[in-house]
Scaffold this active site. Structure first.
Site, short mmCIF file in Angstrom:
data_model
loop_
_atom_site.label_atom_id
_atom_site.label_comp_id
_atom_site.label_asym_id
_atom_site.label_seq_id
_atom_site.Cartn_x
_atom_site.Cartn_y
_atom_site.Cartn_z
N ALA A 1 6.34 89.64 55.99
CA ALA A 1 5.15 90.40 56.34
C ALA A 1 3.90 89.57 56.16
O ALA A 1 3.91 88.54 55.49
CB ALA A 1 5.06 91.64 55.45
N ASN A 2 2.84 90.03 56.78
CA ASN A 2 1.52 89.47 56.55
C ASN A 2 0.76 90.40 55.64
O ASN A 2 0.93 91.61 55.71
CB ASN A 2 0.74 89.39 57.88
CG ASN A 2 1.24 88.31 58.77
OD1 ASN A 2 2.39 88.34 59.17
ND2 ASN A 2 0.39 87.37 59.06
#
Lengths: 229, 229
Positions: free
Chosen positions: B38-39
């Site tokens: 994920a970011n």
């Protein structure tokens, strides 16, 4: 439940005087300042277990990764991000009478997380070298002196649930495993219900599908009974 | 702001009759059923921009990954998980007068995500082979027919902000870049304030640090002015 809350407030619950550790939520393992590897875990089941234990009178230390569900009231909350931080927070919480390890701890972290944002390069894709994280459950379960009397692990599986969870119980050295099937089609991950199998030294006990709160209450009652022995 | 809301309700805002796409939030790229890459992105700035555009009368399509901040009222919400899904949702939203690409889209996904939970093995660590994700901003910016008149990209940097963002504007082919420094010490990531630099064909314009809502309102006014030309 109201009776339990009153009893807990009066210090008369079946777990009054007991100190119990609950870990919950996912961990986030940094890749660089803007990216991370995560586990899917809303933290709902762990929060419900902490609440149920507190309502039976236990002093609960709740070590939580970045979960979607907020921590319950009436517990001591310790917030962490990564598996390494969770491991340190668990050590700081000991000694306890029982430990419930409901967190979805990342098995791996990125070996050398970058302090700068990784860039796309013409040389191709960056490769993520992984390193093994500390195995918190196994380490605590194998403590000599200071080992909690009861250690409960969790196992999120997608196939052969009982077989995998039974093997996990032996491998980790914990007393019980609460196992469930988190395949997307079950709707358990991120949902309000759970269908668990409790693995003990006596074998596998399949509980009917019920709310996560109900699973938590049943588990808390079992923990109270085990600590009363 | 009240005047703007009334004008928008009456279809009299400076963006009334304009259709604008806003992407927001992180994307989650599956590794297996329980893990993902994920970011870090709360989605706060993207949601604020969507709200500000809607309050100026625009019809807003809001394509959002799994953000912490809920979508604003008064916009059409399209929820996605991965970069691939976001790319499809963007295509489905076209044509638009302007596109604001505030999402923190993962540059890479895992080449062959597993349908089963990966297990620790005695053979060592699993290796994550990465594949490049579709570059949504670049693709839309290079569309011939059907290209939005104004395309605004975002750049989250940790060093050499203006230099990196200026290069990104040229590389992507977008009209503007809203760049910021997301180094942990700035407190911008996950915070309520932002300090941005607007990169246009005229160069870099540093805005003072202000609330994310204020950044959004200023940006929405600039977009309205640009579309009015």
């Amino acid at each position: 439940e109201i009776v339990a809350a009153i009893e807990a407030a009066l210090g008369q619950g079946p777990l009054s005087g007991r100190r119990i550790l609950v870990t919950s939520g996912p961990t986030h393992e940094p890749i660089d300042p803007v990216r991370y590897i995560a586990n899917r875990s809303s933290g709902a089941q762990g929060a419900a277990v902490a609440q149920a234990l507190a309502s039976l009178g236990a002093e609960v230390v709740f070590v939580t990764g970045p979960a979607e569900v907020p921590p319950p009231a009436g517990v001591q909350v310790v917030r962490v991000e990564s598996a390494g931080e969770m491991s340190d927070a668990v050590d700081a919480a000991l000694p306890v009478d029982a430990g419930v390890f409901a967190a979805a701890v990342a098995d791996w972290r990125v070996a050398s997380a970058s302090g700068r944002k990784l860039k796309k390069s013409k040389d191709g894709l960056p490769s993520l070298e992984l390193a093994e994280n500390p195995d918190i459950l196994k380490r605590v379960a194998h403590m000599g002196e200071g080992r909690p009397r009861l250690i409960v692990g969790f196992a999120a599986e997608t196939d052969n649930v009982i077989e995998h969870a039974t093997a996990k119980r032996a491998r980790k050295g914990c007393d019980w495993i609460v196992a469930n099937d988190v395949s997307p089609e079950t709707g358990i991950m991120g949902g309000s219900e759970n269908a668990v199998v409790l693995i003990t030294e006596d074998g596998a006990e399949e509980w009917p599908r019920m709310g996560k709160d109900a699973v938590a209450e049943r588990l808390a009652q079992r923990i109270a009974a085990a600590l009363a022995e």
